[in-house]
Design an enzyme around this catalytic site. Structure first.
Site, PDB file in Angstrom:
ATOM      1  N   LYS A 267      64.299 -46.933 -45.359  1.00 11.94           N
ATOM      2  CA  LYS A 267      64.556 -46.105 -46.563  1.00 11.94           C
ATOM      3  C   LYS A 267      65.534 -45.264 -46.374  1.00 11.94           C
ATOM      4  CE  LYS A 267      62.608 -42.691 -49.897  1.00 11.94           C
ATOM      5  NZ  LYS A 267      61.456 -42.228 -50.473  1.00 11.94           N
ATOM      6  N   ASP A 272      66.428 -36.504 -51.755  1.00 12.20           N
ATOM      7  CA  ASP A 272      65.755 -36.928 -52.912  1.00 12.20           C
ATOM      8  C   ASP A 272      65.386 -35.852 -53.651  1.00 12.20           C
ATOM      9  OD1 ASP A 272      64.223 -38.069 -54.562  1.00 12.20           O
ATOM     10  OD2 ASP A 272      62.638 -38.483 -53.125  1.00 12.20           O
ATOM     11  N   LYS A 279      62.331 -32.714 -58.971  1.00  9.68           N
ATOM     12  CA  LYS A 279      61.378 -32.038 -58.109  1.00  9.68           C
ATOM     13  C   LYS A 279      61.305 -30.560 -58.284  1.00  9.68           C
ATOM     14  CE  LYS A 279      61.249 -35.527 -54.200  1.00  9.68           C
ATOM     15  NZ  LYS A 279      59.962 -35.973 -54.421  1.00  9.68           N
ATOM     16  N   ASP A 291      64.569 -37.587 -46.297  1.00 10.22           N
ATOM     17  CA  ASP A 291      63.925 -38.834 -46.974  1.00 10.22           C
ATOM     18  C   ASP A 291      64.715 -39.961 -46.508  1.00 10.22           C
ATOM     19  OD1 ASP A 291      62.166 -39.846 -48.548  1.00 10.22           O
ATOM     20  OD2 ASP A 291      63.463 -39.492 -50.320  1.00 10.22           O
ATOM     21  N   ASP A 350      61.726 -40.407 -59.518  1.00  7.39           N
ATOM     22  CA  ASP A 350      61.132 -39.988 -58.108  1.00  7.39           C
ATOM     23  C   ASP A 350      60.651 -41.133 -57.387  1.00  7.39           C
ATOM     24  OD1 ASP A 350      61.278 -38.207 -56.230  1.00  7.39           O
ATOM     25  OD2 ASP A 350      59.548 -36.992 -56.903  1.00  7.39           O
ATOM     26  N   GLU A 352      61.843 -43.792 -56.187  1.00 10.76           N
ATOM     27  CA  GLU A 352      63.230 -44.322 -56.060  1.00 10.76           C
ATOM     28  C   GLU A 352      63.162 -45.198 -54.599  1.00 10.76           C
ATOM     29  OE1 GLU A 352      62.582 -41.470 -54.905  1.00 10.76           O
ATOM     30  OE2 GLU A 352      63.460 -41.527 -52.856  1.00 10.76           O
ATOM     31  N   ARG A 354      61.099 -47.202 -53.095  1.00 12.95           N
ATOM     32  CA  ARG A 354      60.771 -48.625 -53.533  1.00 12.95           C
ATOM     33  C   ARG A 354      61.859 -49.517 -54.001  1.00 12.95           C
ATOM     34  NH1 ARG A 354      55.251 -46.689 -56.683  1.00 12.95           N
ATOM     35  NH2 ARG A 354      55.922 -44.960 -55.318  1.00 12.95           N
TER      36      ARG A 354
HETATM   37  N1  BES Z   1      60.464 -38.975 -50.695  1.00 16.15           N
HETATM   38  C1  BES Z   1      59.483 -39.042 -51.669  1.00 16.15           C
HETATM   39  C2  BES Z   1      58.086 -39.150 -50.899  1.00 16.15           C
HETATM   40  C3  BES Z   1      57.631 -37.719 -49.935  1.00 16.15           C
HETATM   41  C4  BES Z   1      56.984 -36.803 -50.352  1.00 16.15           C
HETATM   42  C5  BES Z   1      58.309 -37.808 -48.779  1.00 16.15           C
HETATM   43  C6  BES Z   1      56.613 -35.837 -49.435  1.00 16.15           C
HETATM   44  C7  BES Z   1      57.903 -36.821 -47.779  1.00 16.15           C
HETATM   45  C8  BES Z   1      57.410 -35.633 -48.129  1.00 16.15           C
HETATM   46  C9  BES Z   1      59.211 -40.215 -52.683  1.00 16.15           C
HETATM   47  O1  BES Z   1      60.496 -40.710 -53.173  1.00 16.15           O
HETATM   48  C10 BES Z   1      58.623 -39.578 -54.010  1.00 16.15           C
HETATM   49  O2  BES Z   1      59.023 -38.758 -54.698  1.00 16.15           O
HETATM   50  N2  BES Z   1      57.602 -40.121 -54.207  1.00 16.15           N
HETATM   51  C11 BES Z   1      56.656 -39.888 -55.052  1.00 16.15           C
HETATM   52  C12 BES Z   1      56.227 -41.093 -55.883  1.00 16.15           C
HETATM   53  C13 BES Z   1      55.614 -41.031 -57.340  1.00 16.15           C
HETATM   54  C14 BES Z   1      56.652 -40.560 -58.454  1.00 16.15           C
HETATM   55  C15 BES Z   1      55.159 -42.185 -57.682  1.00 16.15           C
HETATM   56  C16 BES Z   1      55.505 -39.015 -54.842  1.00 16.15           C
HETATM   57  O3  BES Z   1      55.074 -39.288 -53.763  1.00 16.15           O
HETATM   58  O4  BES Z   1      55.202 -38.149 -55.571  1.00 16.15           O
HETATM   59 ZN    ZN Z   2      61.269 -39.603 -54.664  1.00 14.73          ZN
HETATM   60 ZN    ZN Z   3      62.273 -40.346 -51.656  1.00 13.61          ZN
END
Ligand code: BES
Ligand code: ZN
Ligand code: ZN
Length: 502
Positions: A267, A272, A279, A291, A350, A352, A354
């Site tokens: 990834k 992000d 966020k 990210d 968010d 994104e 996947r």
């Molecule tokens: N990049 C984030 C995940 C992340 C969170 C990485 C904290 C490092 C530290 C990812 O893209 C994300 O935002 N995931 C969301 C998914 C949700 C919307 C289903 C999450 O984990 O909140």
């Molecule tokens: Zn995200």
């Molecule tokens: Zn992310």
């Protein structure tokens, strides 16, 4: 390696400065004549090495127990400092203990540029393995991302001398230690670089330079090439950005007949923001420049494959773009079409990671790889469930998961297997598309993995969620504050054992 991507960034900005520092470090075997500090390992039980010139009672009087994680600095007028590091009980020593001990020496002698480390390898560990672990621990502990600081007082390591009895011939082990440290250092540098200094386009150019230097091929796919391929996941996430996306394809071909073909998918979200599902501006989100830590780990591993003597063919796909909100951004409710035709309802912009991974997993299957390992800073839920020390690993094939677990144990990049619980798959059902990118409120790391599994199909596969392990706030053994480079050595080791097991 210098680049000047935009007018705010000086023309001599170095994108992978850690490689320069590494090249400037002389790593040798034997005893050093001009070391400024000498590190000596001492167990919590049994004899104290004679070369220390001190007895157990002296150490005990100074409050030194020999437990792991402890050290004692003894400055000596006119002679090198002595750094005593704890190795714990004699019977418990492993290469991880030695890696940590070398890191302890380097952190205790933090102002010293020329360091010697003297340690005995216990019977259970080959002297060569000990040398390699010591080199890795010392080099990784001295790493610091200083290229943008005018006030840093960091001292690079000029000379590292390793003295392990019985390892007089271990020059290859020294080289292997340097090579695997390089993998991590490249991954750290890239993840530590601010988002304005490292766009997806920059990442592609850096990959090309590294490929030329370290023996792998690089093919770059720009927006038009991605449109031609139908990579709707990556393109959809990129829609809100003024920066072009890049899919970066890496190919390592071993010199002899390849022993299997491993696919690595990373990834590469350069930043992000969450997109339209923006966020909040809390400290965690300051980390979203990292990210792309999965892509960085894959690229780091590639810089080591040739010199580590990898026998498998390895193909990597780095899926790079930032995720930005704007008038052109993809929206909640949009439906993207991934490579291969699967339609995806976007329920949260968010989620994104996947989406960009889906195209690459399909491409890896089209390429006919024998197995896939993917690595991604995918979910906050990974951090919530296992914290910052351990990464969840999921998979559809126990032997692939076990291969990753063995590589994890060898490199001390901890993972823990979580179940790919099929019962939760229906949370990803969509009323209007083939699948949705959002599951329910619980087991977020699992529903993200189940989404990826849809695109993997039946190819043996393991998935690493490194959202928790991508960074450390404070120095912690060989992990220096900032991006940890987690996964680079683990992937390198996985590629090596993948070949060996076939
Ligand atoms: N990049 C984030 C995940 C992340 C969170 C990485 C904290 C490092 C530290 C990812 O893209 C994300 O935002 N995931 C969301 C998914 C949700 C919307 C289903 C999450 O984990 O909140
Ligand atoms: Zn995200
Ligand atoms: Zn992310």
């Amino acid at each position: 390696m210098t680049r000047s991507p935009n007018k705010l960034i000086p023309a001599d900005f170095r994108t992978v400065p850690g490689l320069d520092a590494l090249a400037a470090t002389r790593v040798e075997l034997g005893s050093s004549s001009d070391a400024e500090a000498i590190g000596i390992g001492v167990h919590s039980d049994g004899d104290v090495p004679e070369s220390l010139g001190l007895g157990r009672d002296d150490l005990t009087d100074a409050g030194f127990t020999g437990d792991t994680g402890t050290s004692l600095l003894l400055p000596r007028h006119g002679s090198p400092d002595l750094v005593v590091v704890g190795l714990g009980p004699r019977d418990d020593v492993s290469s991880s203990v030695l890696r940590d001990a070398a890191a302890g020496v380097v952190r205790t002698a933090t102002r010293r540029a020329r360091i010697a480390i003297r340690m005995e390898a216990p019977n259970a560990i080959a002297p060569e393995e000990a040398v390699r672990a010591l080199v890795e621990g010392a080099l990784l502990a001295r790493y610091r991302y200083t290229v943008l600081s005018n006030v840093s007082t960091h001292v690079d390591l000029a000379e590292l001398t390793i003295d392990v009895p019985g390892a007089a011939d271990a020059t290859d082990a020294v080289e292997q230690g340097v090579v695997s440290a390089r993998a991590t250092i490249v991954a750290r540098d890239l993840a530590n670089t601010p988002p304005g200094h490292l766009t997806a386009t920059d990442m592609g150019e850096i990959a090309v330079e590294l490929g030329g230097r370290f023996g792998f091929e690089v093919e770059l796919f720009d927006r038009q090439a991605l449109i031609d391929l139908g990579c709707g996941g990556l393109l959809g996430v990129n829609q809100g950005s003024t920066e072009e996306p890049r899919m970066i394809k890496l190919v390592y071909t071993p010199s002899g007949d390849p022993s299997g073909h491993l696919g690595l998918v990373g990834k590469g979200i350069m930043y992000d923001s969450g997109g339209i599902s923006l966020k909040p501006s809390d400290p965690m989100h300051l980390l979203m420049k990292m990210d792309m830590g999965g892509a960085a780990a894959v690229l780091g591993a590639f810089t080591a494959l040739r010199d580590a003597g990898g026998d498998a063919k390895v193909t990597g796909w780095l899926m790079c773009t930032d995720n930005m909100p704007s008038g052109t951004a993809y929206k909640l409710g949009d439906v993207l079409t991934a490579r291969g035709g699967t339609t995806i309802e976007v329920k949260n912009t968010d989620a994104e990671g996947r989406l960009v991974m889906s195209d690459a997993l399909v491409l890896a299957n089209e390429e006919g790889v024998d197995a896939i390992i993917d690595i991604a800073t995918l979910t906050g839920a990974a951090l919530v469930s296992l914290g910052a020390a351990t990464a969840p690993v999921f998979g559809n094939d126990q032997s692939m998961v076990d291969l990753v677990r063995a590589a994890s144990a060898a490199t001390d990049e901890p993972v823990w297997q979580l179940p790919l619980e099929k019962k939760y798959r229906k949370q990803l059902d969509s009323d209007i598309a083939d699948i949705a990118n959002l599951g329910g409120p619980f087991a977020g790391a699992t529903t993200a993995a189940l989404f990826l599994a849809h695109f993997v199909g039946t190819t043996p596969w393991a998935h690493l969620d490194i959202a928790g392990t991508m960074q450390t706030e404070k120095d912690d053994s060989w992990r220096s504050a900032g991006a940890t480079g987690f996964g680079a050595r683990l992937l390198l080791e996985s590629a090596r054992s993948f070949a060996a097991n076939r």
